[in-house]
Design an enzyme around this catalytic site. Structure first.
Site, short mmCIF file in Angstrom:
data_model
loop_
_atom_site.label_atom_id
_atom_site.label_comp_id
_atom_site.label_asym_id
_atom_site.label_seq_id
_atom_site.Cartn_x
_atom_site.Cartn_y
_atom_site.Cartn_z
N LEU A 174 0.82 -1.22 0.00
CA LEU A 174 0.00 0.00 0.00
C LEU A 174 0.85 1.27 0.00
CD1 LEU A 174 -2.62 -1.20 2.65
CD2 LEU A 174 -2.75 -1.35 0.16
N HIS A 175 0.32 2.29 -0.66
CA HIS A 175 0.98 3.59 -0.69
C HIS A 175 -0.07 4.67 -0.52
CE1 HIS A 175 -0.54 3.72 -4.76
NE2 HIS A 175 0.11 2.60 -5.06
N GLY A 206 -1.58 6.48 -2.51
CA GLY A 206 -2.69 6.39 -3.46
C GLY A 206 -3.82 5.54 -2.86
N HIS A 207 -3.44 4.38 -2.28
CA HIS A 207 -4.46 3.53 -1.65
C HIS A 207 -5.11 4.26 -0.47
CE1 HIS A 207 -1.71 0.32 -3.35
NE2 HIS A 207 -2.87 -0.03 -3.85
N GLN A 220 -5.05 -12.67 -12.52
CA GLN A 220 -4.87 -11.50 -13.37
C GLN A 220 -3.43 -11.28 -13.82
OE1 GLN A 220 -6.54 -8.88 -10.15
NE2 GLN A 220 -5.13 -7.38 -11.01
N GLY A 279 -8.94 3.27 -8.15
CA GLY A 279 -8.09 4.41 -8.53
C GLY A 279 -8.15 4.68 -10.02
N LYS A 302 -5.88 5.69 -11.82
CA LYS A 302 -4.65 5.31 -12.52
C LYS A 302 -4.89 4.09 -13.41
CE LYS A 302 -0.70 3.25 -11.16
NZ LYS A 302 -0.57 2.29 -12.21
N GLN A 330 -9.40 -0.53 -16.06
CA GLN A 330 -10.00 -1.35 -14.99
C GLN A 330 -11.26 -0.66 -14.47
OE1 GLN A 330 -7.83 -3.55 -11.78
NE2 GLN A 330 -8.20 -1.73 -10.57
N SER A 335 2.49 3.96 -7.63
CA SER A 335 2.16 2.57 -7.98
C SER A 335 3.00 1.65 -7.10
CB SER A 335 2.51 2.32 -9.46
OG SER A 335 2.59 0.93 -9.70
O1 PAF Z 1 -6.10 -2.64 -8.86
C1 PAF Z 1 -5.76 -3.64 -8.21
O2 PAF Z 1 -4.94 -3.58 -7.29
C2 PAF Z 1 -6.35 -5.00 -8.59
O3 PAF Z 1 -6.57 -5.09 -9.96
C3 PAF Z 1 -7.64 -5.33 -7.80
C4 PAF Z 1 -8.76 -4.36 -8.15
C5 PAF Z 1 -7.36 -5.31 -6.32
C6 PAF Z 1 -8.13 -6.73 -8.17
O4 PAF Z 1 -7.17 -7.69 -7.87
#
Ligand code: PAF
Length: 277
Positions: free
Chosen positions: A29-30, A32-33, A57, A143, A145, A149, A184
């Protein structure tokens, strides 16, 4: 802060009758989160953050094994941010029947990020849907960024209810380092010199603003981005993520992906294209 590792621990920890805000993450986490958590806190009564590095993913050869896992550090940050509940499941809790892709990102999922990372968005939507089914949020925050998504999650939420309710989508603006580099989790892979090169990516996006045409915007951006930031794509897209035509006027999203050393970075910025009268 409550820490739930399994579905049953999560279920007993979720409050009834409160608006739940949800910020899904893959950890590391940074700021941004933390800004997304702040948006969730402002709009709901109880904030859940998930940390799960989703194998579905990542394509073969991507950084799944190397992806930073720093749970203790993340827990300290979440506690300091007064998050109510951390859901940090293992793969078994998320995929009890094995890792099966259940969501399709469709046509939009095959362009740009989807072209560079086949299957990425199907895997992302699959985990987002699964996490939401478990957390049952009122508001989910992502986010900007990761603009593609966001577009795909918006579509998912438009068409699918979660536990019978419509989940609201919150979108947090991209936070940047002083150089303009978008925050990021992957920035920690960059060496000092690569960081300087990476800082020119956003300079390209900003330089494109105010161009007189799509072509001028793209060439201004390219000229400002350091040649050692190897471009995968640079494009101007509309709300549906379709590339704009050469005579386009108005606001479009400039999206970029490039590799600096071995680190793949993405960014985007809204750009105005206005031919002078
Ligand atoms: O953006 C992310 O960190 C990931 O794609 C997410 C939304 C947590 C899904 O794994």
């Amino acid at each position: 802060m409550i820490v739930a590792r399994t579905e049953s621990q999560l279920r007993v920890s979720l409050p009834k009758g409160l608006r739940i805000g949800f910020v899904p993450t893959m950890g590391a986490l940074h700021k941004g989160h933390l800004s997304l958590i702040e948006i969730a806190k402002q709009n709901t009564d109880f904030v859940v953050v998930s940390i799960f590095v989703n194998p579905l993913q990542f394509s073969a050869g991507e950084d799944f094994d190397k992806y930073p896992r720093v749970l203790d550090q993340d827990i300290s940050l979440l506690e300091a941010a007064n998050v109510d509940l951390l859901f940090a499941p293992d793969s078994e809790a998320i995929y009890p029947n094995g890792q099966v892709v259940t969501e399709s990102a469709g046509e939009l999922g095959t362009h740009f990020e989807g072209e560079s990372r086949p299957g990425h968005f199907d895997g992302m939507l699959t985990v987002v849907k699964r996490l939401m089914d478990l957390v049952r949020p009122d508001v989910a925050v992502f986010g900007q960024k990761d603009a593609q998504q966001v577009a795909l999650v918006r579509e998912l939420l438009k068409h699918e209810k979660i536990a019978g309710k419509q989940v609201e989508l919150g979108v947090g603006p991209t936070l940047r380092e002083d150089s303009g580099l978008a925050l990021s989790s992957r920035n920690r892979y960059l060496s000092a010199s690569e960081r300087q090169i990476a800082g020119t990516i956003s300079k390209g996006l900003f330089a494109a603003n105010g161009s007189g045409s799509r072509e001028e915007a793209l060439s201004r951006a390219k000229a400002a981005i350091h040649p050692e930031a190897r471009l995968e794509y640079l494009e101007l897209v509309d709300e549906g993520f379709q590339p704009v035509k050469s005579d386009f006027q108005g606001k479009a999203l400039m999206i970029v992906a490039c590799k600096v050393g071995t680190t793949r970075l993405i960014d985007n910025h809204m750009v105005e294209i206005e031919r002078e009268a």
